[in-house]
Design a protein around this motif. Structure first.
Motif, mmCIF file in Angstrom:
data_model
loop_
_atom_site.group_PDB
_atom_site.id
_atom_site.type_symbol
_atom_site.label_atom_id
_atom_site.label_comp_id
_atom_site.label_asym_id
_atom_site.label_seq_id
_atom_site.Cartn_x
_atom_site.Cartn_y
_atom_site.Cartn_z
ATOM 1 N N VAL A 144 3.928 10.232 -7.044
ATOM 2 C CA VAL A 144 4.959 10.625 -8.006
ATOM 3 C C VAL A 144 4.355 10.869 -9.387
ATOM 4 C CG1 VAL A 144 6.992 9.802 -9.272
ATOM 5 C CG2 VAL A 144 6.862 9.519 -6.792
ATOM 6 N N LEU A 145 3.373 10.036 -9.772
ATOM 7 C CA LEU A 145 2.804 10.099 -11.115
ATOM 8 C C LEU A 145 1.521 10.923 -11.190
ATOM 9 C CD1 LEU A 145 3.423 6.395 -12.170
ATOM 10 C CD2 LEU A 145 4.825 8.401 -12.681
ATOM 11 N N GLY A 146 1.126 11.530 -10.075
ATOM 12 C CA GLY A 146 -0.028 12.420 -10.079
ATOM 13 C C GLY A 146 -1.371 11.729 -10.093
ATOM 14 N N ALA A 147 -1.442 10.524 -9.529
ATOM 15 C CA ALA A 147 -2.697 9.775 -9.489
ATOM 16 C C ALA A 147 -3.214 9.676 -8.054
ATOM 17 C CB ALA A 147 -2.498 8.381 -10.072
ATOM 18 N N LYS A 148 -4.494 9.359 -7.921
ATOM 19 C CA LYS A 148 -5.087 9.133 -6.612
ATOM 20 C C LYS A 148 -4.988 7.648 -6.258
ATOM 21 C CE LYS A 148 -8.424 12.935 -6.772
ATOM 22 N NZ LYS A 148 -9.877 13.308 -6.718
ATOM 23 N N VAL A 187 -0.136 3.047 8.590
ATOM 24 C CA VAL A 187 -1.348 3.799 8.265
ATOM 25 C C VAL A 187 -1.050 5.293 8.236
ATOM 26 C CG1 VAL A 187 -3.701 4.351 8.986
ATOM 27 C CG2 VAL A 187 -2.838 2.012 9.240
ATOM 28 N N ALA A 188 -0.296 5.766 9.222
ATOM 29 C CA ALA A 188 0.069 7.186 9.269
ATOM 30 C C ALA A 188 0.890 7.583 8.050
ATOM 31 C CB ALA A 188 0.839 7.478 10.553
ATOM 32 N N LYS A 189 1.811 6.728 7.637
ATOM 33 C CA LYS A 189 2.628 7.019 6.456
ATOM 34 C C LYS A 189 1.774 7.048 5.190
ATOM 35 C CE LYS A 189 7.136 5.247 7.967
ATOM 36 N NZ LYS A 189 8.184 4.222 7.695
ATOM 37 N N LEU A 190 0.843 6.126 5.086
ATOM 38 C CA LEU A 190 -0.046 6.110 3.920
ATOM 39 C C LEU A 190 -0.785 7.437 3.775
ATOM 40 C CD1 LEU A 190 -1.504 2.517 4.165
ATOM 41 C CD2 LEU A 190 -0.417 3.495 2.138
ATOM 42 N N LYS A 191 -1.269 7.956 4.871
ATOM 43 C CA LYS A 191 -2.000 9.223 4.833
ATOM 44 C C LYS A 191 -1.071 10.372 4.452
ATOM 45 C CE LYS A 191 -5.587 7.698 8.025
ATOM 46 N NZ LYS A 191 -6.218 7.848 9.374
ATOM 47 N N LYS A 192 0.173 10.316 4.898
ATOM 48 C CA LYS A 192 1.129 11.358 4.523
ATOM 49 C C LYS A 192 1.455 11.316 3.037
ATOM 50 C CE LYS A 192 3.427 12.246 8.936
ATOM 51 N NZ LYS A 192 4.729 12.267 9.665
ATOM 52 N N TRP A 193 1.387 10.112 2.439
ATOM 53 C CA TRP A 193 1.598 9.996 0.998
ATOM 54 C C TRP A 193 0.360 10.421 0.210
ATOM 55 C CZ3 TRP A 193 5.898 10.168 -1.389
ATOM 56 C CH2 TRP A 193 7.059 9.551 -0.899
ATOM 57 N N GLY A 194 -0.701 10.789 0.917
ATOM 58 C CA GLY A 194 -1.895 11.301 0.254
ATOM 59 C C GLY A 194 -2.908 10.254 -0.132
ATOM 60 N N ALA A 195 -2.743 9.024 0.356
ATOM 61 C CA ALA A 195 -3.680 7.961 0.002
ATOM 62 C C ALA A 195 -4.939 8.028 0.854
ATOM 63 C CB ALA A 195 -3.016 6.600 0.187
ATOM 64 N N GLU A 196 -6.048 7.579 0.276
ATOM 65 C CA GLU A 196 -7.272 7.358 1.042
ATOM 66 C C GLU A 196 -7.186 5.958 1.630
ATOM 67 O OE1 GLU A 196 -12.140 7.169 0.460
ATOM 68 O OE2 GLU A 196 -10.845 7.779 -1.217
ATOM 69 N N VAL A 197 -7.431 5.835 2.923
ATOM 70 C CA VAL A 197 -7.214 4.582 3.637
ATOM 71 C C VAL A 197 -8.525 4.083 4.221
ATOM 72 C CG1 VAL A 197 -6.025 3.493 5.585
ATOM 73 C CG2 VAL A 197 -4.829 5.200 4.197
ATOM 74 N N GLU A 198 -8.760 2.772 4.106
ATOM 75 C CA GLU A 198 -9.937 2.180 4.716
ATOM 76 C C GLU A 198 -9.553 0.829 5.325
ATOM 77 O OE1 GLU A 198 -14.554 0.970 3.582
ATOM 78 O OE2 GLU A 198 -13.416 2.383 2.328
ATOM 79 N N ILE A 199 -9.926 0.613 6.580
ATOM 80 C CA ILE A 199 -9.664 -0.648 7.284
ATOM 81 C C ILE A 199 -10.878 -1.556 7.127
ATOM 82 C CG2 ILE A 199 -9.012 -1.719 9.474
ATOM 83 C CD1 ILE A 199 -6.946 0.277 8.481
ATOM 84 N N VAL A 200 -10.646 -2.757 6.582
ATOM 85 C CA VAL A 200 -11.741 -3.697 6.354
ATOM 86 C C VAL A 200 -11.301 -5.102 6.765
ATOM 87 C CG1 VAL A 200 -13.239 -4.785 4.638
ATOM 88 C CG2 VAL A 200 -12.666 -2.355 4.421
ATOM 89 N N GLY A 218 0.813 -1.210 0.000
ATOM 90 C CA GLY A 218 0.000 0.000 0.000
ATOM 91 C C GLY A 218 0.845 1.257 0.000
ATOM 92 N N LEU A 219 1.889 1.264 0.811
ATOM 93 C CA LEU A 219 2.797 2.406 0.839
ATOM 94 C C LEU A 219 3.455 2.616 -0.522
ATOM 95 C CD1 LEU A 219 4.486 1.889 4.319
ATOM 96 C CD2 LEU A 219 3.203 3.916 3.611
ATOM 97 N N ALA A 220 3.855 1.520 -1.154
ATOM 98 C CA ALA A 220 4.507 1.630 -2.458
ATOM 99 C C ALA A 220 3.552 2.152 -3.520
ATOM 100 C CB ALA A 220 5.077 0.277 -2.857
ATOM 101 N N ILE A 221 2.311 1.681 -3.505
ATOM 102 C CA ILE A 221 1.312 2.180 -4.455
ATOM 103 C C ILE A 221 1.035 3.656 -4.185
ATOM 104 C CG2 ILE A 221 -1.137 2.065 -5.075
ATOM 105 C CD1 ILE A 221 0.449 -0.108 -6.429
ATOM 106 N N ALA A 222 0.881 4.023 -2.915
ATOM 107 C CA ALA A 222 0.598 5.415 -2.572
ATOM 108 C C ALA A 222 1.730 6.337 -3.021
ATOM 109 C CB ALA A 222 0.382 5.542 -1.064
ATOM 110 N N ARG A 223 2.958 5.923 -2.778
ATOM 111 C CA ARG A 223 4.105 6.745 -3.175
ATOM 112 C C ARG A 223 4.200 6.830 -4.697
ATOM 113 N NH1 ARG A 223 9.265 5.669 -6.071
ATOM 114 N NH2 ARG A 223 10.451 7.579 -5.686
ATOM 115 N N SER A 224 4.032 5.709 -5.399
ATOM 116 C CA SER A 224 4.108 5.712 -6.858
ATOM 117 C C SER A 224 2.999 6.582 -7.455
ATOM 118 C CB SER A 224 4.010 4.289 -7.397
ATOM 119 O OG SER A 224 5.076 3.491 -6.914
#
Length: 314
Positions: free
Chosen positions: A91-95, A109-122, A82-88
């Motif tokens: 970098v490429l300007g995608a959500k 989870v905190a890092k994911l949010k800093k990378w700008g990802a929307e996070v959901e726990i399921v 998830g972190l890798a997808i969020a960072r990539s």
């Protein structure tokens, strides 16, 4: 599933966007540990986004069209993918939308949010989160990026095998942590194509022996339950193509306990100041706990594949 040409193409494609991570002799320790062979740590936890997953995620997103990127990407992860997808995506300007199980480590989870990802726990395990991610992709049109069974992702992970051979051309053994099996599939495909005598040793938790169980049964199996707290190494069922590649290219899979991985993570922090997550410490755990004993004089690469504080804090 993939071949050497796929991995070489991925290496060329992702080169501008990832790091060349260093190696470090596993030496000058406070204890007098003797593993029989000479051990070198491959510090892939210093990769972009904190793990080897940065390779496969970037390879996946770089193959998307501008229209696909505009629709966004979604995945399910124990944390590192998830972190890798969020960072990539950043970098490429995608959500990016990341679904996670409840056993994910809080700092990821905190890092994911800093990378700008929307996070959901399921759900309680990755399989639950993955079902939600697939449903989201179908509903929204976002591109789903599987963490281990997508051939493009696996080819990206395989570039790590090429890097190891560049740095250790005469390596005898490579120790690799296993979650779903994407890393060991890509890495072993690259290494066995170029140096077939190198032994590839996989490491799984006792509480999630996914591929170990498949190899024992001689077929793809689904675990009844997961009993490990290591979210990045939790998977009830892998993929048929992953199983077939592992059966072909991996020489042995050994099991370690959560406590042994925690002890190894603490050792890496104490000895080197390396903050590995529990999956990142799995290779060292296999050596310290004697789950794998190298032949005398052999050259061993122990892959420290992910960063985190779950093994050193709390």
């Amino acid at each position: 599933m993939i071949g050497l040409d796929d991995i070489r193409a991925a290496r060329w494609r992702i080169a501008p966007h990832i790091r060349k991570t260093p190696t470090l002799p596993y030496a000058q320790l406070s204890s007098r540990e003797d593993f029989g062979g000479t051990v070198t740590l491959k510090l892939e936890l210093l990769q972009a986004a904190g793990s080897f997953k940065g390779r496969g995620a970037m390879n996946r997103l770089l193959t998307l069209s501008s229209e696909e990127l505009a629709r966004g990407v979604v995945t399910a992860s124990g944390g590192n993918h998830g972190l890798a997808i969020a960072r990539s995506a950043r970098v490429l300007g995608a959500k990016a939308k990341i679904f996670l199980p409840s056993n994910v480590v809080a700092d990821k989870v905190a890092k994911l949010k800093k990378w700008g990802a929307e996070v959901e726990i399921v759900g309680a395990v990755w399989d639950d989160a993955n079902a939600a991610a697939l449903a989201y992709a179908k509903e929204t049109g976002a591109t789903y990026a599987h963490p281990f069974s997508d051939p493009v992702v696996v080819a990206g992970q395989g570039t790590l095998g090429l890097d190891i051979l560049d740095e250790m051309p005469d390596v005898d053994v490579i120790l690799v942590a296993i979650g779903g099996g994407g890393l060991i599939t890509g890495l072993s495909t690259a290494v066995k194509a170029l140096r077939p005598q190198t032994r590839i040793i996989g490491i799984e938790p006792y509480g999630s022996p996914t591929l170990h169980a498949c190899l024992e049964a001689g077929k793809l199996v689904t675990l009844d339950r997961l009993e490990t707290r290591v979210a990045t190494m939790s998977c009830r069922r892998t993929d048929q193509a992953i199983f077939e590649a592992v059966a072909k290219n991996v020489d042995e899979i050994v099991l370690v306990s959560d406590a042994e991985m925690e002890q190894a993570a603490q050792s890496l922090w104490f000895e080197f100041g390396i903050a590995a997550d529990l999956s990142g410490a799995a290779a060292v755990a296999a050596l310290q706990a004697k789950r794998f004993v190298p032949a005398p004089g052999s050259k061993v690469c122990a892959l420290v594949c992910g960063a985190g504080t779950d093994g050193t804090v709390g």
